[in-house]
Design a protein around this motif. Structure first.
Motif, short mmCIF file in Angstrom:
data_model
loop_
_atom_site.label_atom_id
_atom_site.label_comp_id
_atom_site.label_asym_id
_atom_site.label_seq_id
_atom_site.Cartn_x
_atom_site.Cartn_y
_atom_site.Cartn_z
N GLY A 115 0.82 -1.21 0.00
CA GLY A 115 0.00 0.00 0.00
C GLY A 115 0.85 1.25 0.00
N TYR A 116 1.45 1.55 -1.14
CA TYR A 116 2.33 2.72 -1.27
C TYR A 116 1.60 4.01 -0.92
CZ TYR A 116 5.02 6.39 -3.67
OH TYR A 116 5.70 7.55 -3.99
N GLN A 117 2.27 4.87 -0.16
CA GLN A 117 1.76 6.21 0.14
C GLN A 117 2.84 7.21 -0.23
OE1 GLN A 117 0.46 6.46 4.22
NE2 GLN A 117 -1.34 5.18 3.89
N GLY A 118 2.63 7.91 -1.31
CA GLY A 118 3.64 8.87 -1.76
C GLY A 118 3.17 9.61 -2.98
N ASP A 119 4.09 10.29 -3.64
CA ASP A 119 3.75 11.18 -4.75
C ASP A 119 3.64 10.46 -6.09
OD1 ASP A 119 3.83 13.31 -2.97
OD2 ASP A 119 5.98 13.65 -3.30
N ASN A 120 4.21 9.26 -6.20
CA ASN A 120 4.21 8.55 -7.48
C ASN A 120 2.82 7.92 -7.71
OD1 ASN A 120 4.63 6.94 -9.71
ND2 ASN A 120 6.53 6.02 -8.95
N PRO A 121 2.09 8.35 -8.75
CA PRO A 121 0.75 7.79 -8.97
C PRO A 121 0.78 6.35 -9.49
CG PRO A 121 1.34 9.27 -10.76
CD PRO A 121 2.44 9.39 -9.74
N LEU A 122 1.93 5.89 -9.99
CA LEU A 122 2.05 4.53 -10.53
C LEU A 122 3.30 3.86 -9.92
CD1 LEU A 122 1.25 5.34 -14.27
CD2 LEU A 122 -0.27 4.20 -12.64
N PRO A 123 3.26 3.56 -8.64
CA PRO A 123 4.47 3.06 -7.96
C PRO A 123 4.97 1.72 -8.44
CG PRO A 123 2.55 2.83 -6.54
CD PRO A 123 2.11 3.64 -7.73
#
Length: 240
Positions: A200-208
């Motif tokens: 569950g990535y949480q960050g600025d990259n919309p396509l991690p």
């Protein structure tokens, strides 16, 4: 950095993380037995989790407000008395966790990954208990690489299991640092849209996950109707 990172997790059929929410199986399942059996097959020298997961993992670990900070740079890593134990690496950059021992009840020696901004007051607390610590990089690009390199040098590790939660798994995935993905599928469902997933990535990259590519290594039906999926990850990122 040459440490092999295997993200090893267990999820419901719909990819959810919180086992207390899963539907009941048709027969009793010893989840820990299956999970640990697969984990041991990787012959890792330890495992890694995030701060929240560690606070829930061991009753000897408590969480409080972030540690005091200072502006001292070039702090030195500390290696406690490992005593041939496996290591349990926890990413706690703000120094929120406090420990009653240098090892967990399950036996692993604790290694804390911190920001260099944490004060020596907090570092002194860890040293007195015997908890080892290393420091993460200052930039997003080398946040994990610096810490992993220090861990590799201090503890001579070759393989580490990344075991969540979903946020730390997502951060490693986005950084291109996961070499293999090992997922045990539990024969049950969560069903809720809002439930956390194993990544569950949480960050600025919309396509991690866009630069990650999976190659199936093995797929096995395990005991109790569980399924093990094992993938090799190649990534357009290059490890430093």
């Amino acid at each position: 950095m040459s440490v092999r990172i295997v993200c090893h997790m267990i999820s419901s059929v719909d990819g959810r993380l919180v086992s207390q929410r899963w539907s009941s199986p048709t027969r009793s399942i010893n989840i820990s037995e299956v999970y640990e059996s697969v984990a041991s097959s990787f012959q890792a020298q330890g495992w890694m989790i995030g701060r929240t997961t560690m606070a829930e993992y061991d009753c000897g670990v408590t969480e409080s407000a972030p540690a005091p900070t200072d502006n001292q740079n070039n702090k030195t890593c500390f290696k406690g008395h490992q005593a041939d134990r496996l290591i349990a690496v926890v990413f706690d950059p703000k120094g929120k966790l406090h420990y009653s021992s240098d090892h967990l009840q399950t036996g692993e020696h604790i290694v804390s990954v911190l920001s260099e901004n944490v004060s020596d007051e907090y570092l002194s607390e860890l040293r007195q208990i015997g908890v080892s610590y290393v420091f993460e990089g200052e930039s997003k690009q080398n946040r994990f690489q610096k810490a992993l390199k220090s861990i590799e040098e201090l503890f001579s590790v070759k393989t580490l299991l990344l075991e969540g939660g979903g946020i730390i798994n997502g951060a490693f995935l986005e950084a291109g640092l996961i070499d293999e993905l090992s997922v045990l599928i539990y024969p049950g469902l969560d069903g809720a849209h809002s439930s956390p997933s194993i990544i569950g990535y949480q960050g600025d990259n919309p396509l991690p996950a866009q630069k990650s590519h999976l190659e199936l290594i093995d797929a096995k039906t395990m005991a109790f109707g569980m399924v093990h999926l094992h993938y090799r990850l190649t990534n357009d990122h290059k490890k430093q």
